[in-house]
Design a protein around this motif. Sequence first.
Motif, PDB file in Angstrom:
ATOM      1  N   SER A 724       0.858  -1.181   0.000  1.00  0.00           N
ATOM      2  CA  SER A 724       0.000   0.000   0.000  1.00  0.00           C
ATOM      3  C   SER A 724       0.890   1.225   0.000  1.00  0.00           C
ATOM      4  CB  SER A 724      -0.922   0.012   1.218  1.00  0.00           C
ATOM      5  OG  SER A 724      -1.746  -1.124   1.241  1.00  0.00           O
ATOM      6  N   GLU A 725       0.331   2.356  -0.386  1.00  0.00           N
ATOM      7  CA  GLU A 725       1.125   3.587  -0.409  1.00  0.00           C
ATOM      8  C   GLU A 725       0.294   4.745   0.107  1.00  0.00           C
ATOM      9  OE1 GLU A 725       0.840   5.174  -4.906  1.00  0.00           O
ATOM     10  OE2 GLU A 725       1.864   3.247  -4.693  1.00  0.00           O
ATOM     11  N   PHE A 726       0.981   5.675   0.757  1.00  0.00           N
ATOM     12  CA  PHE A 726       0.337   6.842   1.341  1.00  0.00           C
ATOM     13  C   PHE A 726       1.077   8.098   0.906  1.00  0.00           C
ATOM     14  CE2 PHE A 726      -0.630   3.382   4.282  1.00  0.00           C
ATOM     15  CZ  PHE A 726      -1.994   3.532   4.429  1.00  0.00           C
ATOM     16  N   ASP A 727       0.317   9.141   0.645  1.00  0.00           N
ATOM     17  CA  ASP A 727       0.911  10.431   0.338  1.00  0.00           C
ATOM     18  C   ASP A 727       1.555  11.013   1.588  1.00  0.00           C
ATOM     19  OD1 ASP A 727       0.103  10.422  -2.340  1.00  0.00           O
ATOM     20  OD2 ASP A 727      -1.867  11.232  -1.826  1.00  0.00           O
ATOM     21  N   PHE A 728       2.573  11.853   1.372  1.00  0.00           N
ATOM     22  CA  PHE A 728       3.201  12.533   2.497  1.00  0.00           C
ATOM     23  C   PHE A 728       2.213  13.514   3.119  1.00  0.00           C
ATOM     24  CE2 PHE A 728       7.599  12.086   0.318  1.00  0.00           C
ATOM     25  CZ  PHE A 728       7.664  10.783   0.763  1.00  0.00           C
ATOM     26  N   ALA A 729       2.332  13.697   4.426  1.00  0.00           N
ATOM     27  CA  ALA A 729       1.528  14.676   5.144  1.00  0.00           C
ATOM     28  C   ALA A 729       2.304  15.077   6.386  1.00  0.00           C
ATOM     29  CB  ALA A 729       0.160  14.120   5.519  1.00  0.00           C
ATOM     30  N   LEU A 730       2.870  16.293   6.365  1.00  0.00           N
ATOM     31  CA  LEU A 730       3.639  16.750   7.510  1.00  0.00           C
ATOM     32  C   LEU A 730       2.750  16.835   8.747  1.00  0.00           C
ATOM     33  CD1 LEU A 730       5.423  17.713   5.049  1.00  0.00           C
ATOM     34  CD2 LEU A 730       6.293  19.464   6.594  1.00  0.00           C
ATOM     35  N   PRO A 731       3.294  16.483   9.907  1.00  0.00           N
ATOM     36  CA  PRO A 731       2.485  16.524  11.142  1.00  0.00           C
ATOM     37  C   PRO A 731       2.250  17.962  11.605  1.00  0.00           C
ATOM     38  CG  PRO A 731       4.719  15.856  11.645  1.00  0.00           C
ATOM     39  CD  PRO A 731       4.638  15.939  10.147  1.00  0.00           C
ATOM     40  N   LEU A 732       1.248  18.610  11.028  1.00  0.00           N
ATOM     41  CA  LEU A 732       0.876  19.969  11.407  1.00  0.00           C
ATOM     42  C   LEU A 732      -0.285  19.916  12.396  1.00  0.00           C
ATOM     43  CD1 LEU A 732       0.952  21.619   7.863  1.00  0.00           C
ATOM     44  CD2 LEU A 732       2.808  21.429   9.515  1.00  0.00           C
ATOM     45  N   GLN A 733      -0.784  21.086  12.721  1.00  0.00           N
ATOM     46  CA  GLN A 733      -1.979  21.143  13.554  1.00  0.00           C
ATOM     47  C   GLN A 733      -3.110  20.421  12.842  1.00  0.00           C
ATOM     48  OE1 GLN A 733      -3.248  25.089  14.390  1.00  0.00           O
ATOM     49  NE2 GLN A 733      -5.022  24.487  15.604  1.00  0.00           N
ATOM     50  N   PRO A 734      -3.848  19.560  13.535  1.00  0.00           N
ATOM     51  CA  PRO A 734      -4.917  18.805  12.866  1.00  0.00           C
ATOM     52  C   PRO A 734      -5.889  19.740  12.165  1.00  0.00           C
ATOM     53  CG  PRO A 734      -4.565  17.973  15.081  1.00  0.00           C
ATOM     54  CD  PRO A 734      -3.761  19.237  14.962  1.00  0.00           C
TER      55      PRO A 734
END
Length: 898
Positions: A724-734
């Motif tokens: 499976s693959e996931f796009d990047f998502a920086l851990p910012l404020q939800p």
Amino acid sequence: MPLQQRLRGRPAHAPGPTFLSYTPNGRKLITVGLNNAIRVFETGSDAEPTNIDDCQESNTAVVATNDFFLAGSEDGTVCKYSLHTNSLDGILVRCTLPVRDIALSPDGLWAAVASDELTVKVVNTDDMERVLHLKEQTKPVKHVSFDVGGTYLAVSCTDGIIYIYSLTTEEPLLVRKVDGLIKGLETDAEPSSRVIWHPDGRAIAAPTPTRDIQVVSTNDWERQRAFRNGHTADVTAAAWSPNGALLASASADRKLVLWDTKTQAVLKTHDDVRATILAMAWHPTENILSYTNNDGELFIHTDFVPADVSSLLEKTLVAAPFIHDPFAEAPGNAVRGRQELTNGVHGKEARRQQGATRRARTPDSLDEILGLDDEEGSDLDGFIEDDEGGAGAAGHKRSAAAAYLDEDGYANGHAYKRRAPAGPAWQPRMHPAFQPGSTPWRGNRRYLCVNLVGAVWTVDQDSHHSVTVEFYDRSFHRDFHFTDPFLYDKACLTEHGCLFACPPSMIGGGSGDGGASSRPAMLYYRPHETWTARADWRTELPPGESAVAIALSDSYVVVVTSANYVRVYTLFGFPVRVYRQKSAPAVTCAAWRDYVLTVGNGPVGADGRSTLTYSIEDVARDEVCQNEDVVALGPGGNLQSVFFSDEGDPYIYDTTGTLSTLLHWRTPSQARWVPLLSTAHLARLASGRKSESYWPVAVAQRRFHCIILKGGDANPSFPRPLLSEFDFALPLQPPPRPAGGAATKRKAGGVADDDDDGDAMDADGGDANGQPDEAAAAHALTQTYLLHALQHAQLLDLLTGASGAASSSAAARAGLARASAEADKALLQLLAGECRGGEERGARALELVRLMRDDSGRMVEAAAKVAGRYGLEVLRGKIEEVAERRALEGVVGGDEDE
């Protein structure tokens, strides 16, 4: 001497199926059968047994505690009897169909009842109104058995499936179905399909249709060792010795076999058993095996274990027979958490048996000095730490009092007059070494390498291993398979070749140096194809040196060894670099083209754990890019994998579920770790209904490729799951959570499917009603900007770094321009949102303009038009000033003043 002359056969009941149970203290033995009498025998006494006549007829099961016992009958009742008064206490539970089996939890509080009904009832022995119902099975149940801790119940169903239930919650939870292990049998059939839990709590065993007894690990439910070739008919009964060192089994061909657990060898066979044995039980402390048959007889076999092997029965707890015991192969820093060996009633019995050994060396025990009994110390017992460098059962087990004292000999913060017994000095907790892309053994299989090229796995065939190399793109390479006599335990796979490493062989041992290995550790490289004849090569490491981790790139072969050497070879086996790694012991390594990344244990931190450090070297240019810098991990996290992406940037994945990349790593002392994805905060997990983890594979095309693990698994299973693959998502404020939506998970091959558990913005940036959600849209645009800005920085480093002239390409330059344009486009869309907010948000809007990288001026000009469209003339003027200043100074992304 014939078996009949040594046994005391007792006609306990009328001819027919007869069953028995020992009390946990071994003082009494209870038998039930077809007649309406229950017999209670005293261990070691030749007197007549006590008869209990106030009972049901045709009893089919019996279990006992020290105070009472339960008996089930064909009329569907389970009765409770007192062992103090030898009388009926009452009916515990009723079933509408015959009872077939009863199991008691180790603490005696719960009784599991199997009958010809479809439901298994778990009844509280103190309060008969407290009943749990196990309903997952679709057919009647033949056997039930608790694990040694009393938290799991194994249900052997007549459909040939074992159902494993967890009883730790208010509603029993089915945690596993084990299919293909036992034979489908009717509830009244003489052959057995009973699950017997090994006393160490880590494995179960059950008779198979092939008349063997198969051991299965309860960690991953993979098949382990098997007791084979002992029976020529169906197994009718089996039982572990109290310490798990021996196994006794009986079959329908009237054969009784004694097995050695460690070697699965037959120690003794009794071929002249009078009738088919239906139930057997070991005495808890003595060398006695008792069993009953289908002719109403009881046999108490004293001195059952022959004298020449009776020492096996005197051992403390013996490990279950694994093909590859995870505790025996654990790295030697500290093996913690093996509490299942000493928890529960069974664990207390093991501690009591070991107590005699401890007290034999000291006049009194430290537990007694501190006033801690078994109950008070139960939460502290069972802590196992491998202080001696060994693993598993060989580790040092701390007592409750030893755990009660700290390292300085203080109890509850006060100096204690009598210090704990002297032991090894405190040692820091080192990070164990690992091979990226590999897994531990699951039964007799393990993955040596899994990446985007393919997978390499090995199968233990006892005398040798079988290695399979499988490619995703079979049009480019063909899968191959070979017999491995060297027992390779590490592998790397690229599009050009496959690298293997094997440990030193310990067979035989040398004569000149006191036990040196007969064959050193070895590397084996096998290219897929070359323009000449394929040239495999092998090279041996120096004696006493073994491979800790290996890596393979398009240019070099890298091995980090136990002597803290980093050895670099060409793809044709010529050594080009040998140097000592500064941080030791070594942990792992990775390679990409000319770059080699090594990781080792560095200084010890305040928490007592070593800090991981890494170095990156350009082998071709003989330059060090980063020297002993720190690997930044999350609090309490360990490094799980390290690899280079398809673009050549280093990435790490830790046990906190965070994927990080190394930015500016080509410039010495400028590198820093940037988190790109936190899998613990994926939208698919936001609902809390899913419990899954992610096993890292690679980073390619700006996406994280992994294997999704469910059911508490820590490593991929066989057959290999899909990627499976996931796009990047920086851990910012939800982001704000709009109602509805769907998170998308893309699978390998470009197939995408929606996950209803996710909570995400829809394609138009709107909520469930189709209305625009400005805050969510702004959050998504911020993510887009940061990701493209990061990509821009990585590509800029590639093009302008020390080796940029050699590595730059038209694709990299085009990617740099595209990343810059996408980042500026996201800023322009954010600017529009700020302009809609009015004049009071003008300063923030101007800040976004200053972040733009476009040196042509078109983006800044578009930003001025956006401000004018919303009637913000002051902001428009400020933006035009920025454009003029950039045109004059030629600054891209400078910090201009207003």
